[in-house]
Design an enzyme around this catalytic site. Structure first.
Site, PDB file in Angstrom:
ATOM      1  N   LYS A  80       0.826  -1.202   0.000  1.00  0.00           N
ATOM      2  CA  LYS A  80       0.000   0.000   0.000  1.00  0.00           C
ATOM      3  C   LYS A  80       0.868   1.263   0.000  1.00  0.00           C
ATOM      4  CE  LYS A  80      -3.222  -2.961   0.026  1.00  0.00           C
ATOM      5  NZ  LYS A  80      -4.222  -3.363   0.972  1.00  0.00           N
TER       6      LYS A  80
HETATM    7  C1  LIG Z   1      -5.206  -4.354   1.512  1.00  0.00           C
HETATM    8  C2  LIG Z   1      -6.656  -4.169   1.497  1.00  0.00           C
HETATM    9  C3  LIG Z   1      -7.460  -4.416   2.621  1.00  0.00           C
HETATM   10  C4  LIG Z   1      -6.955  -5.050   3.866  1.00  0.00           C
HETATM   11  O1  LIG Z   1      -5.774  -4.617   4.322  1.00  0.00           O
HETATM   12  P1  LIG Z   1      -4.808  -5.542   5.213  1.00  0.00           P
HETATM   13  O2  LIG Z   1      -3.955  -4.530   5.883  1.00  0.00           O
HETATM   14  O3  LIG Z   1      -4.055  -6.423   4.285  1.00  0.00           O
HETATM   15  O4  LIG Z   1      -5.652  -6.306   6.165  1.00  0.00           O
HETATM   16  C5  LIG Z   1      -8.809  -4.112   2.527  1.00  0.00           C
HETATM   17  N1  LIG Z   1      -9.353  -3.637   1.410  1.00  0.00           N
HETATM   18  C6  LIG Z   1      -8.620  -3.406   0.313  1.00  0.00           C
HETATM   19  C7  LIG Z   1      -9.286  -2.843  -0.900  1.00  0.00           C
HETATM   20  C8  LIG Z   1      -7.270  -3.695   0.305  1.00  0.00           C
HETATM   21  O5  LIG Z   1      -6.557  -3.518  -0.809  1.00  0.00           O
END
Ligand SMILES: *Cc1c(COP(=O)(O)O)cnc(C)c1O
Length: 396
Positions: free
Chosen positions: A179
């Site tokens: 991210k």
């Molecule tokens: C990465 C992601 C999540 C969850 O994040 P984590 O930190 O991996 O639990 C939720 N929604 C979307 C759209 C994501 O890309």
């Protein structure tokens, strides 16, 4: 994503030396507290709560909003599976909503999917592309629904001048390795609602009752779980937050340069953006799925057909499709007012769009000239027929 390196390494050293690694028990100026107040200031929101993941942030936000058994939560057919799993964790069921060509939830289909049991919408800002928030907020107001934004894949992007995640009743961010802010694993909830924040803080920390939070917004005590982050994450988050704006600027520069080459030289069509001045996720759309597959095949580096990243397509979410949960008696589908349809027939338009759309990596850590070169290469032979698949041309 912003790179993790020496500065993060240097930032965690004093935390380790202090021996104060846990969420509470440190000083008021702990790394996590500092991040939460800096993040709130930078994002223009009242409250930020760091948690252990984006999934945890979604679940805590739904729990804090009081969503539960019998409730239907609208989620897009194209997202990470966590968005659909989060309602199940609080006893509600996800209802699939079509995306439109912007790759985000289609407001027109939201209207079609609303029932008397609908309580909330989770719009997902996918792959640094933002949702049509004006339309979504209007629908939510008209139908008295909550909006929990899933901004996990768009940390720092704005919609008409406001940071995504801060527009709805609550927002969820992820800080995992892939991210915009990356500390390996982590997440955050933001909200302007004091009650929701107080409930999220109690839900994310079973020990909250003993913390002496003085600003509990008169929210009655609830037992929670434990989604707390550590001060190691806090120290890294403070470094990463400083990298966010420059990183998004680099992404935006490459987006503009590449988009220009792809459209003007290559005659390719970009997906529509709900805030074009701020778009950072680069996608091109074709008339047929064969063309999209062809474009992705010719450009193995930096291009993939969105449908082929199948884990983000609802028809591949096996545990959701099977409507199975941890315990047969703890099954939100048994509490729902009606059966759910997760078949390929549920969102055919989404599947069609995902098969006709390619994502192009913006490569914000590569030099601009290199990304321009990549874009020129992508369009160089585009439109020319692929070499025929003859293994022995001598025979013909
Ligand atoms: C990465 C992601 C999540 C969850 O994040 P984590 O930190 O991996 O639990 C939720 N929604 C979307 C759209 C994501 O890309």
């Amino acid at each position: 994503m912003a790179k993790v390196g020496l500065r993060e390494w240097l930032a965690i050293a004093p935390v380790i030396a202090s021996g104060r690694l846990s969420r509470y028990g440190g000083s008021a100026g702990s790394p996590l507290n500092r991040f939460e107040s800096d993040f709130s200031a930078a994002f223009g929101v009242q409250h930020t709560l760091v948690v252990s993941s984006g999934t945890g942030a979604l679940i805590a936000a739904l729990a804090a909003a009081g969503i539960g058994p019998g409730d239907e939560v609208l989620v897009p057919a194209y997202t990470w599976i966590a968005t659909a799993a989060a309602p199940l964790a609080v006893g509600a069921v996800p209802v699939l909503v079509e995306i439109d060509q912007s790759l985000t939830i289609d407001p027109a289909d939201i209207l079609r999917k609303i029932t008397p049991n609908t309580r909330a919408i989770i719009p997902v800002h996918m792959a640094n592309v933002v949702c049509d928030m004006d339309a979504i907020m209007q629908i939510a107001r008209d139908h008295n629904l909550l909006v929990i934004e899933d901004a996990c894949q768009a940390v720092g992007l704005t919609y008409k001048g406001r940071k995504v995640g801060t527009i709805g009743d609550a927002g969820a961010y992820s800080f995992n390795q892939f991210k915009n802010i990356n500390v390996g694993e982590g997440g955050a909830i933001v909200t302007n609602d004091d009650q929701l924040f107080a409930r999220a803080r109690m839900y994310h920390d079973i020990g909250a009752v003993f913390r002496g939070h003085l600003d509990n917004a008169n929210a009655p005590l609830i037992p929670g779980i434990n989604l707390k982050a550590s001060q190691i994450q806090g120290a890294m988050l403070n470094v990463q937050l400083k990298k966010l704006t420059p990183m998004l600027r680099r992404m935006r520069q490459r987006y503009e340069a590449m988009a220009d080459i792809l459209t003007s030289r290559g005659g390719l069509r970009l997906i529509p953006q709900h805030d074009p001045t701020n778009a950072a996720g680069l996608h091109v759309v074709f008339d047929t799925e064969e063309e999209a597959r062809d474009f992705a095949t010719r450009n193995k580096r930096g291009v993939h057909r969105v449908y082929d990243s199948s884990r983000h397509v609802y028809t591949f979410w096996q545990p959701i499709l099977e409507q199975r949960t941890v315990h047969p008696k703890l099954n939100p589908y048994a509490w729902a007012a009606r059966p759910m349809d997760y078949s390929p027939k549920a969102c055919p338009r989404s599947l069609d769009i995902l098969k006709r759309t390619c994502r192009i990596t913006v490569g914000e850590n590569y030099p601009l000239v290199f990304m321009r070169y990549m874009a020129r290469r992508m369009v160089k032979d585009w439109g020319m027929p692929l070499a025929p698949y003859t293994t022995n041309p001598g025979l013909t």
